[in-house]
Motif scaffolding. Sequence first.
Motif, PDB file in Angstrom:
ATOM      1  N   THR A 251      78.556 -27.711 -17.142  1.00  0.00           N
ATOM      2  CA  THR A 251      77.506 -27.984 -16.043  1.00  0.00           C
ATOM      3  C   THR A 251      76.685 -26.627 -16.182  1.00  0.00           C
ATOM      4  O   THR A 251      75.494 -26.930 -15.972  1.00  0.00           O
ATOM      5  CB  THR A 251      78.264 -28.197 -14.610  1.00  0.00           C
ATOM      6  N   GLY A 252      77.449 -25.537 -16.395  1.00  0.00           N
ATOM      7  CA  GLY A 252      76.665 -24.200 -16.478  1.00  0.00           C
ATOM      8  C   GLY A 252      75.642 -24.322 -17.732  1.00  0.00           C
ATOM      9  O   GLY A 252      74.442 -23.892 -17.423  1.00  0.00           O
ATOM     10  N   LEU A 253      76.154 -24.758 -18.747  1.00  0.00           N
ATOM     11  CA  LEU A 253      75.145 -24.859 -20.096  1.00  0.00           C
ATOM     12  C   LEU A 253      74.090 -25.841 -19.786  1.00  0.00           C
ATOM     13  O   LEU A 253      72.870 -25.490 -20.008  1.00  0.00           O
ATOM     14  CB  LEU A 253      76.089 -25.293 -21.090  1.00  0.00           C
ATOM     15  N   VAL A 254      74.264 -27.117 -19.244  1.00  0.00           N
ATOM     16  CA  VAL A 254      73.358 -27.813 -18.957  1.00  0.00           C
ATOM     17  C   VAL A 254      72.194 -27.260 -17.959  1.00  0.00           C
ATOM     18  O   VAL A 254      71.066 -27.639 -18.081  1.00  0.00           O
ATOM     19  CB  VAL A 254      73.936 -29.298 -18.561  1.00  0.00           C
ATOM     20  N   GLY A 255      72.828 -26.751 -16.820  1.00  0.00           N
ATOM     21  CA  GLY A 255      72.015 -26.234 -16.048  1.00  0.00           C
ATOM     22  C   GLY A 255      70.935 -24.980 -16.556  1.00  0.00           C
ATOM     23  O   GLY A 255      69.753 -25.101 -16.446  1.00  0.00           O
ATOM     24  N   ALA A 256      71.562 -24.315 -17.477  1.00  0.00           N
ATOM     25  CA  ALA A 256      70.981 -23.049 -18.056  1.00  0.00           C
ATOM     26  C   ALA A 256      69.892 -23.581 -19.052  1.00  0.00           C
ATOM     27  O   ALA A 256      68.736 -23.345 -18.982  1.00  0.00           O
ATOM     28  CB  ALA A 256      71.932 -22.115 -18.751  1.00  0.00           C
TER      29      ALA A 256
ATOM     30  N   SER B  41      68.391 -26.491 -18.878  1.00  0.00           N
ATOM     31  CA  SER B  41      67.267 -27.247 -17.807  1.00  0.00           C
ATOM     32  C   SER B  41      66.326 -26.014 -17.450  1.00  0.00           C
ATOM     33  O   SER B  41      65.180 -26.387 -17.355  1.00  0.00           O
ATOM     34  CB  SER B  41      68.011 -28.230 -17.031  1.00  0.00           C
ATOM     35  N   THR B  42      67.177 -24.987 -16.840  1.00  0.00           N
ATOM     36  CA  THR B  42      66.090 -23.882 -16.340  1.00  0.00           C
ATOM     37  C   THR B  42      65.498 -23.506 -17.300  1.00  0.00           C
ATOM     38  O   THR B  42      64.123 -23.325 -17.181  1.00  0.00           O
ATOM     39  CB  THR B  42      67.190 -22.800 -15.853  1.00  0.00           C
ATOM     40  N   ARG B  43      65.758 -23.256 -18.565  1.00  0.00           N
ATOM     41  CA  ARG B  43      65.111 -22.663 -19.840  1.00  0.00           C
ATOM     42  C   ARG B  43      63.979 -23.558 -19.994  1.00  0.00           C
ATOM     43  O   ARG B  43      62.972 -23.181 -20.362  1.00  0.00           O
ATOM     44  CB  ARG B  43      65.951 -22.321 -20.651  1.00  0.00           C
ATOM     45  N   ARG B  44      64.285 -24.869 -20.089  1.00  0.00           N
ATOM     46  CA  ARG B  44      63.176 -25.986 -20.414  1.00  0.00           C
ATOM     47  C   ARG B  44      62.094 -25.834 -19.560  1.00  0.00           C
ATOM     48  O   ARG B  44      60.837 -25.693 -19.544  1.00  0.00           O
ATOM     49  CB  ARG B  44      63.635 -27.180 -20.597  1.00  0.00           C
ATOM     50  N   GLN B  45      62.539 -25.651 -17.966  1.00  0.00           N
ATOM     51  CA  GLN B  45      61.467 -25.607 -16.833  1.00  0.00           C
ATOM     52  C   GLN B  45      60.515 -24.163 -17.118  1.00  0.00           C
ATOM     53  O   GLN B  45      59.405 -24.330 -16.699  1.00  0.00           O
ATOM     54  CB  GLN B  45      62.024 -25.596 -15.529  1.00  0.00           C
TER      55      GLN B  45
END
Length: 182
Positions: A22-27, A29-33
Amino acid sequence: MQDTVAVALITSLSTLAAAALTGLVGALSTRRQLAHQLAVAGQEATERRSTRRDELRREAYVGFLGACDQAYRSLDRRWVEAGGDEPPSGYDETYAAMRAVDEAYNLVLLQGPAQVAAAGRSVLTSVTTEYADQRRLGGEPGAGVGPLRDRHRERWLAAIEERTNRRVSFVAAVQAVLDRDG
């Protein structure tokens, strides 16, 4: 008891793995944004610079054309004024108008691009040449009284045609640049 410990360990590891995933996916996603936001900000900055450049160019071009109009009016007055004498040497109204064209050309030269600067230089050269012709024609020995236009009709018509052609070429170069940039 070992089964309980094994179940607890498996549950703990599953929970940790899920939290890490979950942390990896969130990171990611945040990086992409953030990357997208940086790209948008960069595009907006480029558009602002381009808009400002276009505004500065347009102001320089309009200023140059305005200075040309003033010089043309002054040159026209000299063609139609009666008198055979060369204007007094130094700083007369037409010379002042011609210098204003030169100063406005400096802004065109700075704003560019090269094809507009070259067309502007051509206009400036035609204004300077026409002014020099008027001074030369007005100062000829034995020049009669009467407007230069009447005494040198062919030269007057050629000067009007030259200035018109140069101005049209300048405007065409400006339109090409502003249309391409716009």
